[in-house]
Design an enzyme around this catalytic site. Structure first.
Site, short mmCIF file in Angstrom:
data_model
loop_
_atom_site.label_atom_id
_atom_site.label_comp_id
_atom_site.label_asym_id
_atom_site.label_seq_id
_atom_site.Cartn_x
_atom_site.Cartn_y
_atom_site.Cartn_z
N ASP A 16 0.83 -1.20 0.00
CA ASP A 16 0.00 0.00 0.00
C ASP A 16 0.87 1.26 0.00
O ASP A 16 1.99 1.24 0.50
CB ASP A 16 -0.90 -0.02 1.24
CG ASP A 16 -2.12 0.87 1.06
OD1 ASP A 16 -2.31 1.41 -0.05
OD2 ASP A 16 -2.88 1.02 2.04
N ASN A 64 -10.15 -2.84 -7.40
CA ASN A 64 -9.32 -1.81 -8.04
C ASN A 64 -9.83 -1.37 -9.42
O ASN A 64 -9.40 -0.35 -9.95
CB ASN A 64 -7.86 -2.27 -8.17
CG ASN A 64 -7.09 -2.22 -6.87
OD1 ASN A 64 -6.13 -2.96 -6.66
ND2 ASN A 64 -7.50 -1.35 -5.95
C1 FPP Z 1 -1.78 0.25 -3.45
O1 FPP Z 1 -1.34 1.59 -3.38
C2 FPP Z 1 -1.12 -0.41 -4.56
C3 FPP Z 1 -1.76 -0.95 -5.62
C4 FPP Z 1 -3.23 -0.94 -5.76
C5 FPP Z 1 -1.02 -1.56 -6.74
C6 FPP Z 1 0.19 -2.34 -6.36
C7 FPP Z 1 0.91 -2.67 -7.59
C8 FPP Z 1 2.25 -2.61 -7.78
C9 FPP Z 1 3.21 -2.28 -6.72
C10 FPP Z 1 2.80 -2.95 -9.09
C11 FPP Z 1 2.78 -4.44 -9.20
C12 FPP Z 1 3.80 -4.91 -10.04
C13 FPP Z 1 4.25 -6.17 -10.06
C14 FPP Z 1 5.34 -6.44 -10.96
C15 FPP Z 1 3.74 -7.29 -9.27
P1 FPP Z 1 -2.39 2.75 -3.60
O2 FPP Z 1 -2.40 3.12 -5.01
O3 FPP Z 1 -3.72 2.36 -3.04
O4 FPP Z 1 -1.73 3.88 -2.72
P2 FPP Z 1 -2.47 5.02 -1.90
O5 FPP Z 1 -3.33 4.31 -0.86
O6 FPP Z 1 -1.35 5.77 -1.28
O7 FPP Z 1 -3.27 5.81 -2.86
#
Ligand code: FPP
Length: 254
Positions: A16, A64
């Site tokens: 996250d 998502n």
């Molecule tokens: C949550 O942060 C993260 C995600 C929804 C996506 C996670 C994906 C990756 C790290 C890339 C994956 C890649 C591979 C190669 C497996 P958020 O966007 O909800 O953050 P926030 O809460 O700060 O807005």
């Protein structure tokens, strides 16, 4: 980190904070995800070197899809790139890949790259890396229950015996804890010993609901793009101070 520490066999991570990491730097959210993807690769290597045998990360949840189209597209493109470019690295590091989640909702080319990478790495005997894409714990359990019910139906039909009592007997086997376990996307994997969530949130958000029944939970304020080997070591240190009882008694109380 002390060399005496017990290394968890299976670590699961809710990655996250990509968006917050980017916002703090005045960057678009997609840059946070791109940096997050680089960290995934580094942590996979670190976990492997530490002796962790299974690593499972939450890359895209069933919820998502409600994000803006441009962000969904950018996440899918990162996953697409990962599937296409990691074959050489997986071969070199002996990594096997499995994608969990309902992949039927993904673009066909991404589904094909996933299947190709899974098939090419299936026999690798190093760290097992699971990537959760279009994954939701409740969705996984519902899909598993449907598969178990159909298996019971087929077994009952094959036996030629159509009584309710007989069907119940067959169900007993197919719908047991082991029977459902065998139908989950994670079939054959040990349950996570340790679940880590980054960036200060302390909830499970529909990740591995069935599998984390007895996992230790660890929360850190570090945003995922800032997560390092040292952060992983801190989580393992905390894990080593937990007393896992699985519903039983502490040793000294026996
Ligand atoms: C949550 O942060 C993260 C995600 C929804 C996506 C996670 C994906 C990756 C790290 C890339 C994956 C890649 C591979 C190669 C497996 P958020 O966007 O909800 O953050 P926030 O809460 O700060 O807005």
């Amino acid at each position: 980190m002390s060399t005496e520490y017990k290394i968890p066999q299976h670590v699961a991570i809710i990655m996250d904070g990509n968006g917050r990491w980017a916002r703090r730097r005045g960057l678009p959210r997609t840059m946070g995800h791109a940096q997050g993807a680089k960290v995934v690769e580094q942590i996979l290597e670190d976990a492997d070197h530490m002796g962790i045998r299974y690593l499972t990360v939450y890359a895209f949840s069933t919820e998502n899809w409600t994000r803006p189209d441009s962000e969904v597209k950018s996440l899918m493109n990162l996953l697409r790139t990962y599937m296409k470019t990691s074959l050489v690295k997986c071969a070199k590091n002996n990594v096997s890949i499995r994608v969990i989640g309902d992949r039927t909702m993904l673009d066909q080319d991404l589904q094909d790259s996933i299947t190709h990478l899974e098939n090419e790495t299936r026999k690798n005997t190093g760290i097992h890396f699971q990537i959760a894409i279009n994954y939701g714990g409740r969705d996984e359990i519902v899909r598993a229950a449907k598969k178990a019910a159909l298996k019971a139906y087929d077994a009952a039909a094959a036996s030629g015996e159509s009584s309710r009592a007989h069907f119940e007997e067959v169900l007993q086997e197919c719908m047991s804890i082991e029977g459902l376990n065998d139908q989950l996307d994670t079939a054959g994997l040990p349950d996570p010993d340790l679940l880590i969530r980054t960036c200060g949130e302390e909830r499970i958000s529909n990740f591995l609901l069935w599998q984390i029944a007895y996992s230790e939970l660890y929360f850190t304020d570090a945003a995922w793009p800032d997560f390092t080997k040292e952060e992983l070591e801190k989580a393992i240190e905390a894990y080593n101070h937990r007393d896992r009882k699985y519903g039983g008694l502490k040793k000294e109380a026996q």
